[in-house]
Design an enzyme around this catalytic site. Sequence first.
Site, PDB file in Angstrom:
ATOM      1  N   LYS A 165     -24.259  -7.920 -22.875  1.00 26.88           N
ATOM      2  CA  LYS A 165     -23.375  -8.046 -24.039  1.00 26.88           C
ATOM      3  C   LYS A 165     -24.181  -8.308 -25.311  1.00 26.88           C
ATOM      4  O   LYS A 165     -23.971  -7.662 -26.348  1.00 26.88           O
ATOM      5  CB  LYS A 165     -22.379  -9.182 -23.793  1.00 26.88           C
ATOM      6  CG  LYS A 165     -21.557  -9.595 -25.002  1.00 26.88           C
ATOM      7  CD  LYS A 165     -20.610  -8.510 -25.453  1.00 26.88           C
ATOM      8  CE  LYS A 165     -19.711  -9.017 -26.587  1.00 26.88           C
ATOM      9  NZ  LYS A 165     -18.774  -8.008 -27.057  1.00 26.88           N
ATOM     10  N   LEU A 208     -24.016   4.745 -37.763  1.00 26.65           N
ATOM     11  CA  LEU A 208     -24.995   5.231 -38.725  1.00 26.65           C
ATOM     12  C   LEU A 208     -24.323   5.521 -40.067  1.00 26.65           C
ATOM     13  O   LEU A 208     -24.641   6.509 -40.725  1.00 26.65           O
ATOM     14  CB  LEU A 208     -25.692   6.495 -38.195  1.00 26.65           C
ATOM     15  CG  LEU A 208     -26.699   6.288 -37.062  1.00 26.65           C
ATOM     16  CD1 LEU A 208     -27.272   7.621 -36.606  1.00 26.65           C
ATOM     17  CD2 LEU A 208     -27.827   5.345 -37.481  1.00 26.65           C
ATOM     18  N   CYS A 267     -18.390 -10.732 -33.831  1.00 29.84           N
ATOM     19  CA  CYS A 267     -19.389 -10.523 -32.782  1.00 29.84           C
ATOM     20  C   CYS A 267     -20.823 -10.417 -33.293  1.00 29.84           C
ATOM     21  O   CYS A 267     -21.673 -11.224 -32.915  1.00 29.84           O
ATOM     22  CB  CYS A 267     -19.041  -9.261 -31.984  1.00 29.84           C
ATOM     23  SG  CYS A 267     -17.535  -9.415 -31.001  1.00 29.84           S
TER      24      CYS A 267
END
Length: 436
Positions: free
Chosen positions: A207, A253, A263
């Site tokens: 993760k 990108l 996160c």
Amino acid sequence: MKIAMVGSGYVGLVSGACFADFGHDVVCIDKDQSKIDRLHDNIMPIYEPGLAGLVESNVKADRLTFSTDLAEAIQGASAIFIAVGTPSRRGDGHADLSFVHAVAREIGENLSNDAVIVTKSTVPVGTGDEVERILQESGTQHRFAVVSNPEFLREGAAIGDFKRPDRIVIGTEDDFGREVMTRVYRPLFINESPILFVSRRSAELIKYAANAFLATKITFINEMADICEKVGANVQDVSRGIGTDNRIGPKFLHAGPGYGGSCFPKDTLALLKTAEDYDSPTRLVEAVVQVNESRKRAMGRKVVDALGGASEARGKTVAMLGLTFKPNTDDMRDSPAIAVAQTLIDAGVKVRAYDPEGMEAAAPLMPEVEMAEGTYEAIDGADAVVIVTEWDVFRALDIKRIKSLLTAPVVVDLRNIYKPDEMRELGIEYTSVGRA
């Protein structure tokens, strides 16, 4: 199968509702009585497209319930998921595991049947070992296994990600854990979603490694955008040129004001701390974190420059469109908008903002920012517009109307939504990222 989901925040609620939609009997548990009361009234604690309807349909089908009583709710559950928060700890940046440990302790004290305990929360390597130790010390006489099952949900697309995942990672070396988790995810076998059985510590690291790699891609293309501006290249052409290489891929990108959210900032920092603890420094990730933080304020300075520089900007008003770290969420955690707004305010610029979903969460974080009722209300009388979040509602703005509302035709597009030549033809002084 009965599943207990401890924690009814973003990960727990989405996962619980999706498991229920697969046909499992799910109870979502949370200590916050007001949150549970609102869920009983089908009022979601977060904004996520499609979630309210999914919850409502499964509650009506008696597959999804809510409770504040963990001891009662876990009775008979074959799988008990821990999906509580692991925020960065004040002072040192390590992941705060106090909630995870408290839940593990409470589960151990109340376990009345054999069960698999699953860490769904994002946790550092070795957390599963500690959870197992806590459960053993609780004195439970029932069989249990501790499994790591990290989530890979994108805010704004979480339901689709859960139901059609790229992969399902399950960390266990225990046959009992493997058997139960196979039953939990059997409904996804029809979609041929690959299930990767790995060691528990590998799953915990996967993760963090995934998020650090994606954060690196974002930071890399942002630095390429800076070079593009210096040499007269177009970062979108560069992105396409490298993204069509299947070894690299086109996702993440897109040049912009830097990454934020629940996160990437937290997980890259936690990975750095884990690396320090094990004396295995990750210099690349360190650079990514540093570059991303400085970029957010650099985007604020880009707006100041578009206003004519520091001396000219003071006293002017900027309309900020978008506050959340990405569209289709109300999440303000580490949003680039916070740093951009503060940079403008530090330069003596007044900021008036609008966001379709994030203003309630943004208001206490940005007390000096005036919140507007709509897009054009934010723009009316401003000296410039800055697009910070690429909500769909900002993709087809009436540019002629914007020009008439502004005191000067200045637009700074930090998400490259519009084409420079078209904006110039409309008489807009247009600034974007990584494009001439």
